[in-house]
Design a protein around this motif. Structure first.
Motif, PDB file in Angstrom:
ATOM      1  N   MET A  76     -25.873   4.390 -14.379  1.00 42.89           N
ATOM      2  CA  MET A  76     -25.514   2.967 -14.365  1.00 42.89           C
ATOM      3  C   MET A  76     -26.009   2.287 -13.084  1.00 42.89           C
ATOM      4  N   LEU A  77     -26.038   3.002 -11.974  1.00 41.29           N
ATOM      5  CA  LEU A  77     -26.552   2.426 -10.738  1.00 41.29           C
ATOM      6  C   LEU A  77     -28.051   2.144 -10.860  1.00 41.29           C
ATOM      7  N   LEU A  78     -28.782   3.043 -11.494  1.00 40.72           N
ATOM      8  CA  LEU A  78     -30.210   2.810 -11.707  1.00 40.72           C
ATOM      9  C   LEU A  78     -30.432   1.617 -12.632  1.00 40.72           C
ATOM     10  N   VAL A  79     -29.631   1.527 -13.680  1.00 40.49           N
ATOM     11  CA  VAL A  79     -29.728   0.382 -14.591  1.00 40.49           C
ATOM     12  C   VAL A  79     -29.364  -0.905 -13.841  1.00 40.49           C
TER      13      VAL A  79
ATOM     14  N   LEU B 257     -16.790   2.259 -13.614  1.00 35.56           N
ATOM     15  CA  LEU B 257     -17.104   3.686 -13.598  1.00 35.56           C
ATOM     16  C   LEU B 257     -17.032   4.246 -12.188  1.00 35.56           C
ATOM     17  N   TYR B 258     -17.447   3.461 -11.204  1.00 28.10           N
ATOM     18  CA  TYR B 258     -17.400   3.930  -9.819  1.00 28.10           C
ATOM     19  C   TYR B 258     -15.956   4.144  -9.368  1.00 28.10           C
ATOM     20  N   MET B 259     -15.056   3.263  -9.778  1.00 28.87           N
ATOM     21  CA  MET B 259     -13.641   3.438  -9.417  1.00 28.87           C
ATOM     22  C   MET B 259     -13.081   4.727 -10.033  1.00 28.87           C
ATOM     23  N   ILE B 260     -13.448   5.011 -11.260  1.00 28.16           N
ATOM     24  CA  ILE B 260     -13.003   6.242 -11.917  1.00 28.16           C
ATOM     25  C   ILE B 260     -13.642   7.459 -11.231  1.00 28.16           C
TER      26      ILE B 260
ATOM     27  N   LEU C 133     -19.501   8.359  -1.325  1.00 30.55           N
ATOM     28  CA  LEU C 133     -20.633   7.464  -1.070  1.00 30.55           C
ATOM     29  C   LEU C 133     -21.853   7.816  -1.923  1.00 30.55           C
ATOM     30  N   GLY C 134     -21.835   8.999  -2.519  1.00 26.52           N
ATOM     31  CA  GLY C 134     -22.939   9.402  -3.385  1.00 26.52           C
ATOM     32  C   GLY C 134     -23.162   8.476  -4.561  1.00 26.52           C
ATOM     33  N   GLY C 135     -22.153   7.744  -4.951  1.00 22.56           N
ATOM     34  CA  GLY C 135     -22.284   6.821  -6.079  1.00 22.56           C
ATOM     35  C   GLY C 135     -22.776   5.444  -5.694  1.00 22.56           C
ATOM     36  N   THR C 136     -23.169   5.272  -4.422  1.00 25.11           N
ATOM     37  CA  THR C 136     -23.599   3.951  -3.971  1.00 25.11           C
ATOM     38  C   THR C 136     -25.100   3.861  -3.685  1.00 25.11           C
ATOM     39  N   VAL C 137     -25.777   4.994  -3.658  1.00 24.41           N
ATOM     40  CA  VAL C 137     -27.210   5.011  -3.355  1.00 24.41           C
ATOM     41  C   VAL C 137     -27.952   5.539  -4.584  1.00 24.41           C
ATOM     42  N   PRO C 138     -28.952   4.804  -5.078  1.00 26.99           N
ATOM     43  CA  PRO C 138     -29.677   5.281  -6.256  1.00 26.99           C
ATOM     44  C   PRO C 138     -30.211   6.694  -6.072  1.00 26.99           C
TER      45      PRO C 138
ATOM     46  N   VAL D 115     -25.873  14.852  -5.075  1.00 25.32           N
ATOM     47  CA  VAL D 115     -24.513  15.200  -4.658  1.00 25.32           C
ATOM     48  C   VAL D 115     -23.822  16.021  -5.742  1.00 25.32           C
ATOM     49  N   GLU D 116     -24.002  15.644  -6.986  1.00 28.73           N
ATOM     50  CA  GLU D 116     -23.380  16.394  -8.098  1.00 28.73           C
ATOM     51  C   GLU D 116     -23.839  17.841  -8.093  1.00 28.73           C
ATOM     52  N   ARG D 117     -25.124  18.065  -7.900  1.00 30.20           N
ATOM     53  CA  ARG D 117     -25.667  19.424  -7.912  1.00 30.20           C
ATOM     54  C   ARG D 117     -25.104  20.231  -6.738  1.00 30.20           C
ATOM     55  N   ARG D 118     -25.064  19.626  -5.548  1.00 36.57           N
ATOM     56  CA  ARG D 118     -24.552  20.325  -4.360  1.00 36.57           C
ATOM     57  C   ARG D 118     -23.063  20.635  -4.485  1.00 36.57           C
TER      58      ARG D 118
END
Length: 103
Positions: free
Chosen positions: A18-21, A48-51, A75-80, A86-89
């Motif tokens: 969604m961030l890319l979109v 979605l970011y709040m969840i 913060l991983g959800g704020t940078v494209p 972050v998910e993988r790590r």
């Protein structure tokens, strides 16, 4: 901890996509004057970011992460593209943690 990892992973991917979109929508809005897409996508990404933040808190509390680490994951959800990394790590860290604790 596995029960908290799955929602985190799903939300990390959803927020990342969604961030890319949203980035595309912002280019359309400010580059071409087409605001309709961003008016729809921005609130969806925000919700979605709040969840996602709640999922990070849930996983972080169960995994006993430090607050600085948890804030970094948030913060991983704020940078494209960063949410995918972050998910993988985080997944690797959580999956190796029980093995290290049992050794």
């Amino acid at each position: 901890m596995e029960s908290a990892l799955k929602p985190f992973r799903v939300l990390a991917y959803a927020v990342g996509v969604m961030l890319l979109v949203l980035c595309v929508a912002m280019v359309l809005r400010y580059g071409f004057g087409e605001a309709s897409m961003s008016k729809v996508i921005a609130p969806i990404h925000g919700g979605l970011y709040m969840i996602y933040l709640i999922a990070v808190m849930n996983l972080g509390m169960k995994a006993r992460w430090t607050w600085p680490y948890m804030l970094g994951v948030m913060l991983g959800g704020t940078v494209p593209f960063l949410s995918f990394y972050v998910e993988r790590r985080v997944t690797q860290r959580v999956q190796t943690a029980p093995a290290a604790a049992g050794a």
